[in-house]
Design an enzyme around this catalytic site. Structure first.
Site, PDB file in Angstrom:
ATOM      1  N   TYR A 285      -4.059  -1.524 -16.720  1.00  0.00           N
ATOM      2  CA  TYR A 285      -5.031  -0.519 -15.730  1.00  0.00           C
ATOM      3  C   TYR A 285      -6.030  -0.097 -17.736  1.00  0.00           C
ATOM      4  CZ  TYR A 285      -8.324   3.224 -14.184  1.00  0.00           C
ATOM      5  OH  TYR A 285      -9.066   3.874 -13.799  1.00  0.00           O
TER       6      TYR A 285
ATOM      7  N   ASP B  35      -3.797  -0.003 -26.028  1.00  0.00           N
ATOM      8  CA  ASP B  35      -4.470   1.247 -25.077  1.00  0.00           C
ATOM      9  C   ASP B  35      -3.412   2.353 -25.014  1.00  0.00           C
ATOM     10  OD1 ASP B  35      -4.713   3.302 -23.568  1.00  0.00           O
ATOM     11  OD2 ASP B  35      -6.151   1.496 -22.126  1.00  0.00           O
TER      12      ASP B  35
ATOM     13  N   LYS C 204      -4.086  11.464 -22.638  1.00  0.00           N
ATOM     14  CA  LYS C 204      -3.252  12.398 -21.564  1.00  0.00           C
ATOM     15  C   LYS C 204      -2.448  12.926 -22.084  1.00  0.00           C
ATOM     16  CE  LYS C 204      -3.668   9.359 -17.592  1.00  0.00           C
ATOM     17  NZ  LYS C 204      -3.161   8.158 -17.276  1.00  0.00           N
TER      18      LYS C 204
HETATM   19  C1  LIG Z   1      -3.467   2.681 -20.137  1.00  0.00           C
HETATM   20  C2  LIG Z   1      -5.232   3.620 -19.611  1.00  0.00           C
HETATM   21  N1  LIG Z   1      -6.246   3.356 -20.365  1.00  0.00           N
HETATM   22  C3  LIG Z   1      -6.729   4.105 -20.100  1.00  0.00           C
HETATM   23  C4  LIG Z   1      -7.023   4.998 -18.935  1.00  0.00           C
HETATM   24  C5  LIG Z   1      -8.308   6.053 -18.043  1.00  0.00           C
HETATM   25  O1  LIG Z   1      -8.227   7.299 -18.437  1.00  0.00           O
HETATM   26  P1  LIG Z   1      -9.241   8.189 -17.577  1.00  0.00           P
HETATM   27  O2  LIG Z   1      -8.227   8.306 -16.115  1.00  0.00           O
HETATM   28  O3  LIG Z   1      -8.841   9.419 -18.639  1.00  0.00           O
HETATM   29  O4  LIG Z   1     -10.672   8.128 -17.519  1.00  0.00           O
HETATM   30  C6  LIG Z   1      -5.699   5.408 -17.742  1.00  0.00           C
HETATM   31  C7  LIG Z   1      -6.084   5.994 -16.618  1.00  0.00           C
HETATM   32  O5  LIG Z   1      -5.289   5.857 -16.146  1.00  0.00           O
HETATM   33  C8  LIG Z   1      -5.026   4.503 -18.097  1.00  0.00           C
HETATM   34  O6  LIG Z   1      -3.687   4.873 -17.667  1.00  0.00           O
END
Ligand SMILES: Cc1ncc(COP(=O)(O)O)c(C=O)c1O
Length: 434
Positions: free
Chosen positions: A142, A240, A268
């Site tokens: 994700y 990511d 996060k």
């Molecule tokens: C690996 C990863 N990338 C991107 C995101 C997207 O982050 P946000 O919910 O702050 O937009 C998340 C969210 O859980 C994530 O776990």
């Protein structure tokens, strides 16, 4: 018994004006969401007054624990300066410098607010840099809800192919068509796809640890292999690190595994729950976001908002020497070991996988190494297990592939409460199996 009467009543009211009663889909739960009023350290209280040991911890954002005093004090002090957003300050530089010193690939740094935003910026940057349009991602990873990567995150798979499957209606077809999907932990398929698409491929992007499949670890040399393949075809590699960042090690997964990507995204844990994200990367690529002479525009009113930066400056200081990360990993591994022993004793096909204080429970008998393994986890058993755990006042999410976790504030007593609730959850599963 767990009484959720006020949550139910609130849901009945709220859902008249807020679809589903929640402002982010993951917070939804059947038959109604639980609403919360307060959190402190590793505990969270709902509006009915129930106290839980929290294994959600704002999806892992509250790495130090809720209401962490030093962070809260820094935020309160910052508010007094009257600066919020739309400006850069010495604090913006201070936090940029901290990230630059901690993260191996962070030669240059740009702030944004959410993980999704950071990923969208990162993709725009690599597309601007390479002049190419395609992005390769791993099935089950994700990267937020930006159109090009909100694809094959949680697909219903029917056959052996890996065609990109949108995770929602409403995505831009052009972007979805330009996404290539391959399985996680399989270098042969990546290499073939990169070779075939090298002239149109702007980046390979990956969650270094696939926490959005629960807790799926990269096989030995998988990340090294991705680096070698992308180097061989001169394709930028994006990590990511929205979840792994500052959690696996002060410099994230790239430090932990010793593999340096070209670009990385963080959010996060960076500000212990305050909204802040960052795109970092090698100078050669990042410099194109320079407003004076770069060709990729990078904007956002709230980028580097001062309140979140104040939280980040303290959080990163707490995370810089690596002690918190060691503690988190120990706690996660303790739960993993105990859970797996318990499941074995009870003769239940279930396993916990854990790293860096994050973990997930799968109701399956073999190691989970990719998305298709992960979705073999038995949904009915999982839901029964989670509901029992929640009843026993440990907060889990009823989402099959969620990444649970502990934070720095979880005490020995909290861990024992988690184990006790987990034991009751497994007992419930055992009864269902009989
Ligand atoms: C690996 C990863 N990338 C991107 C995101 C997207 O982050 P946000 O919910 O702050 O937009 C998340 C969210 O859980 C994530 O776990």
């Amino acid at each position: 018994m767990l009484s959720l009467r006020r949550s139910e009543e609130l849901f009945n009211e709220v859902s008249k004006i807020v679809p589903g009663g929640v402002h982010s889909g993951i917070r939804y739960r059947e038959p109604f969401p639980i609403y919360f009023s307060r959190a402190y350290r590793a505990k969270i209280w709902d509006i009915d007054g129930n106290e839980y040991v929290d294994c959600v911890t704002n999806m892992g954002a509250c790495i130090l624990g809720h209401n962490y005093k030093k962070v809260v004090d820094a935020v309160k002090a910052q508010i007094e300066y009257g600066l919020t957003c739309g400006i850069d300050t010495e604090l913006s530089f201070k936090v940029s410098k901290m990230i630059n010193e901690l993260v191996p690939c962070a030669e240059m740094v740009k702030f944004s607010n959410s993980g999704t935003e950071a990923v969208a910026h990162a993709l725009q940057i690599v597309k601007g840099y390479t002049g190419k349009k395609k992005v390769l991602k791993m099935e089950g990873c994700y990267h937020g809800w930006y159109d090009q990567v909100f694809v094959s995150y949680n697909p219903k798979v029917k056959n052996d192919n890996y065609k990109p499957i949108p995770d929602t209606n409403g995505l831009a077809d052009e972007l979805v068509k330009n996404t290539i999907v391959v399985p996680y932990n399989n270098l042969d398929i990546v290499e073939k796809a990169v070779k075939e698409n090298k002239d149109e491929l702007a980046a390979v992007t990956v969650e270094p640890v696939a926490y959005n499949m629960g807790c799926v670890l990269p096989k030995k040399d998988y990340l090294k292999g991705l680096r070698e393949i992308t180097n061989k075809f001169s394709i930028p590699l994006i990590f990511d690190e929205v979840i792994t960042g500052f959690r696996l090690a002060p410099g994230g997964a790239q430090e932990y595994y010793g593999i340096k990507p070209d670009i990385a995204t963080f959010a996060k844990a960076i500000a212990n729950g305050f909204p802040l994200s960052v795109v970092v990367g090698i100078k050669e690529i990042m410099k194109i976001t320079n407003p004076k002479n770069g060709n990729v525009s990078y904007g956002g009113l709230y980028n580097g908002n001062q309140i979140s930066l104040a939280a980040a400056s303290v959080t990163l200081k707490e995370l810089a020497n690596g002690n918190v990360q060691i503690e988190l990993d120990k706690k996660g591994r303790f739960l993993e070991k105990e859970f797996n022993l318990l499941a074995k004793d009870m003769r239940i096909y279930a396993r916990m996988q854990s790293l860096a204080g994050k973990f997930q429970v799968y109701f399956t008998d073999k190691e989970v190494i990719n998305y298709r393994d992960a979705i073999k986890s038995n949904q009915d058993l999982y839901l029964a297990f989670v509901n029992e755990v929640i009843k026993n006042r440990v907060l889990f999410l009823p989402k099959l592939l969620f990444h649970h976790g502990v934070c720095y504030a979880h005490s020995k007593d909290d861990l024992n409460k988690i184990l006790s609730a987990i034991g009751k959850g497994l007992k419930r599963v055992k009864e269902m199996r009989l």
